[in-house]
Design a protein around this motif. Sequence first.
Motif, mmCIF file in Angstrom:
data_model
loop_
_atom_site.group_PDB
_atom_site.id
_atom_site.type_symbol
_atom_site.label_atom_id
_atom_site.label_comp_id
_atom_site.label_asym_id
_atom_site.label_seq_id
_atom_site.Cartn_x
_atom_site.Cartn_y
_atom_site.Cartn_z
ATOM 1 N N TYR A 78 -23.502 15.962 20.828
ATOM 2 C CA TYR A 78 -22.619 15.083 20.047
ATOM 3 C C TYR A 78 -21.250 15.685 19.721
ATOM 4 C CZ TYR A 78 -27.173 12.911 19.439
ATOM 5 O OH TYR A 78 -28.398 12.348 19.679
ATOM 6 N N GLU A 108 -35.451 28.960 12.934
ATOM 7 C CA GLU A 108 -36.014 29.497 11.683
ATOM 8 C C GLU A 108 -35.716 30.991 11.522
ATOM 9 O OE1 GLU A 108 -37.234 28.356 8.302
ATOM 10 O OE2 GLU A 108 -37.601 26.836 9.824
ATOM 11 N N ASP A 117 -29.881 23.375 5.334
ATOM 12 C CA ASP A 117 -30.206 24.320 4.258
ATOM 13 C C ASP A 117 -29.177 25.448 4.205
ATOM 14 O OD1 ASP A 117 -32.362 22.964 3.272
ATOM 15 O OD2 ASP A 117 -33.892 24.385 3.932
ATOM 16 N N GLY A 127 -33.067 16.155 0.038
ATOM 17 C CA GLY A 127 -33.413 17.122 -1.006
ATOM 18 C C GLY A 127 -32.182 17.692 -1.688
HETATM 19 N N1 LIG Z 1 -34.021 21.527 1.551
HETATM 20 C C1 LIG Z 1 -35.084 20.777 1.627
HETATM 21 O O1 LIG Z 1 -35.402 20.050 0.682
HETATM 22 C C2 LIG Z 1 -35.927 20.807 2.869
HETATM 23 C C3 LIG Z 1 -36.889 19.816 3.088
HETATM 24 C C4 LIG Z 1 -37.619 19.841 4.272
HETATM 25 C C5 LIG Z 1 -37.415 20.845 5.201
HETATM 26 N N2 LIG Z 1 -36.486 21.810 4.944
HETATM 27 C C6 LIG Z 1 -36.258 22.872 5.925
HETATM 28 O O2 LIG Z 1 -35.892 22.278 7.154
HETATM 29 C C7 LIG Z 1 -36.286 23.131 8.221
HETATM 30 C C8 LIG Z 1 -36.971 22.322 9.296
HETATM 31 O O3 LIG Z 1 -36.067 21.332 9.737
HETATM 32 P P1 LIG Z 1 -36.142 20.719 11.211
HETATM 33 O O4 LIG Z 1 -37.526 20.330 11.503
HETATM 34 O O5 LIG Z 1 -35.059 19.713 11.295
HETATM 35 O O6 LIG Z 1 -35.868 21.981 12.142
HETATM 36 P P2 LIG Z 1 -34.545 22.510 12.853
HETATM 37 O O7 LIG Z 1 -33.382 22.403 11.984
HETATM 38 O O8 LIG Z 1 -34.900 23.846 13.384
HETATM 39 O O9 LIG Z 1 -34.336 21.477 14.066
HETATM 40 C C9 LIG Z 1 -35.338 21.352 15.031
HETATM 41 C C10 LIG Z 1 -34.768 21.429 16.450
HETATM 42 O O10 LIG Z 1 -34.092 20.231 16.749
HETATM 43 C C11 LIG Z 1 -32.823 20.496 17.366
HETATM 44 N N3 LIG Z 1 -32.002 19.326 17.078
HETATM 45 C C12 LIG Z 1 -31.424 18.978 15.900
HETATM 46 N N4 LIG Z 1 -30.898 17.751 16.011
HETATM 47 C C13 LIG Z 1 -31.116 17.312 17.264
HETATM 48 C C14 LIG Z 1 -30.826 16.107 17.954
HETATM 49 N N5 LIG Z 1 -30.247 15.085 17.355
HETATM 50 N N6 LIG Z 1 -31.190 16.009 19.242
HETATM 51 C C15 LIG Z 1 -31.833 17.030 19.867
HETATM 52 N N7 LIG Z 1 -32.179 18.183 19.258
HETATM 53 C C16 LIG Z 1 -31.813 18.318 17.957
HETATM 54 C C17 LIG Z 1 -32.423 21.796 16.721
HETATM 55 O O11 LIG Z 1 -31.491 22.478 17.515
HETATM 56 C C18 LIG Z 1 -33.769 22.530 16.667
HETATM 57 O O12 LIG Z 1 -34.049 23.145 17.896
HETATM 58 C C19 LIG Z 1 -37.171 24.202 7.628
HETATM 59 O O13 LIG Z 1 -36.458 25.409 7.523
HETATM 60 C C20 LIG Z 1 -37.484 23.677 6.239
HETATM 61 O O14 LIG Z 1 -37.700 24.713 5.317
HETATM 62 C C21 LIG Z 1 -35.743 21.803 3.819
#
Ligand SMILES: NC(=O)c1ccc[n+]([C@@H]2O[C@H](COP(=O)([O-])OP(=O)(O)OC[C@H]3O[C@@H](n4cnc5c(N)ncnc54)[C@H](O)[C@@H]3O)[C@@H](O)[C@H]2O)c1
Length: 368
Positions: free
Chosen positions: A40, A65, A101, A132
């Motif tokens: 994007y 992570e 985060d 969050g």
């Molecule tokens: N702050 C909060 O309240 C809260 C709540 C839930 C989770 N979290 C945190 O969020 C993290 C997990 O988030 P996640 O599952 O998004 O993981 P992530 O941020 O690692 O993203 C997952 C994967 O998706 C890829 N990606 C992102 N957007 C994409 C898109 N549109 N198209 C293709 N690929 C894409 C990223 O490069 C990555 O490889 C954990 O660290 C967790 O602790 C925080």
Amino acid sequence: MSTRIVRTQVLSATNPSPIATAIGNRSALVVLSPTVYSHYGSKVKAAIEGLPAGQRSTCVLETGETRKTLKSVEELIANAHACGLPRDGVIVGIGGGVLLDLVGLAASLFRRGIPHLKIGTTLVAQTDAAVGLKCGANSSGAKNIVGAFYPPELVLTDGTFLTTLNKRDIRCGLSEMVKLAISTDAGLFHMIAAEGALLLDPANRDSVAARRLIDRSIIGMTNELNANPFESDLRRRVDFGHTISGAFEVASGHSILHGEAVALDVALFSALSMLLGHLTQDELDGILQLHLSLGIKIWNPIMEDSDLIERGLAASASHRGRRLNLPLPDGIGQTFFVTERSDLPDGLIDAAIAIVRQAAAKPCLIRH
Ligand SMILES: NC(=O)c1ccc[n+]([C@@H]2O[C@H](COP(=O)([O-])OP(=O)(O)OC[C@H]3O[C@@H](n4cnc5c(N)ncnc54)[C@H](O)[C@@H]3O)[C@@H](O)[C@H]2O)c1
């Protein structure tokens, strides 16, 4: 306390774009992960093109992570400083939960706090991390051990980002949605059972039905957070699925993703709840089958490590006022709490593990 969340077409060619409108006449640093940039980047650049050249910078931050560290926060802060971001500037995070985060934490620290906008690009980010109020990083071998309560000024949600996500990451988001449903919203549970599989198909991820599921999850999560924004009450229903999940993530070297660890935690503690008489066998079967039918794993051999589970319980208690305050389902859509570790009879966790192991070994008729 409530975060403004707007569903919009973030990358639309309208002039001004929703991102440019949200930034207004402030200076902005837009932060993307490499993957999001590759999909994007050009559209994001086009969306902020209308802002004066000296007022817009973009930077790409490695995520994952293992990169969710204070070092990455420092890298972000160095970028903000290098582009001369003033105190009335704004940081815009566009990415998954890890990136958001990190952006939130950097924004909370840079010049002792500047505004930030969150644009979640994963299902986990859209339904949970972006909504969050918390931000954070991993440190000292522990998940999210540093962080802040630092609400974003605005959250923008756009389902088109989900079309490029792989199924594994979609399942991570589904597992967070199922967790929310079991602990707070029986209606959402039934909706996910009926239509959750839609999200596995890229063509349906921004459909009306998919948006309905996602929006209900966002509203449910927002309501939970608004009622207890700074966690003065440490008995949080949305901590369901987050008791030993962090220990699983770290012990696996993050080969178990956040959403995957949440599902293991949900499965184990749902079985425990059934053993305590708070779920019927049918309700437990429904929970485990819903996971399996969506292709979400409920079993990993790491669950047999009872020392790890005890360490995870102890770590959660440290985080929850030195009491276990363990949220467990009380039927589907309701939660009760086990206050102390000593309130759980000996052998009950082992029995719950055995139930989940057995359920995971059974063939599942519907699997997407
Ligand atoms: N702050 C909060 O309240 C809260 C709540 C839930 C989770 N979290 C945190 O969020 C993290 C997990 O988030 P996640 O599952 O998004 O993981 P992530 O941020 O690692 O993203 C997952 C994967 O998706 C890829 N990606 C992102 N957007 C994409 C898109 N549109 N198209 C293709 N690929 C894409 C990223 O490069 C990555 O490889 C954990 O660290 C967790 O602790 C925080």
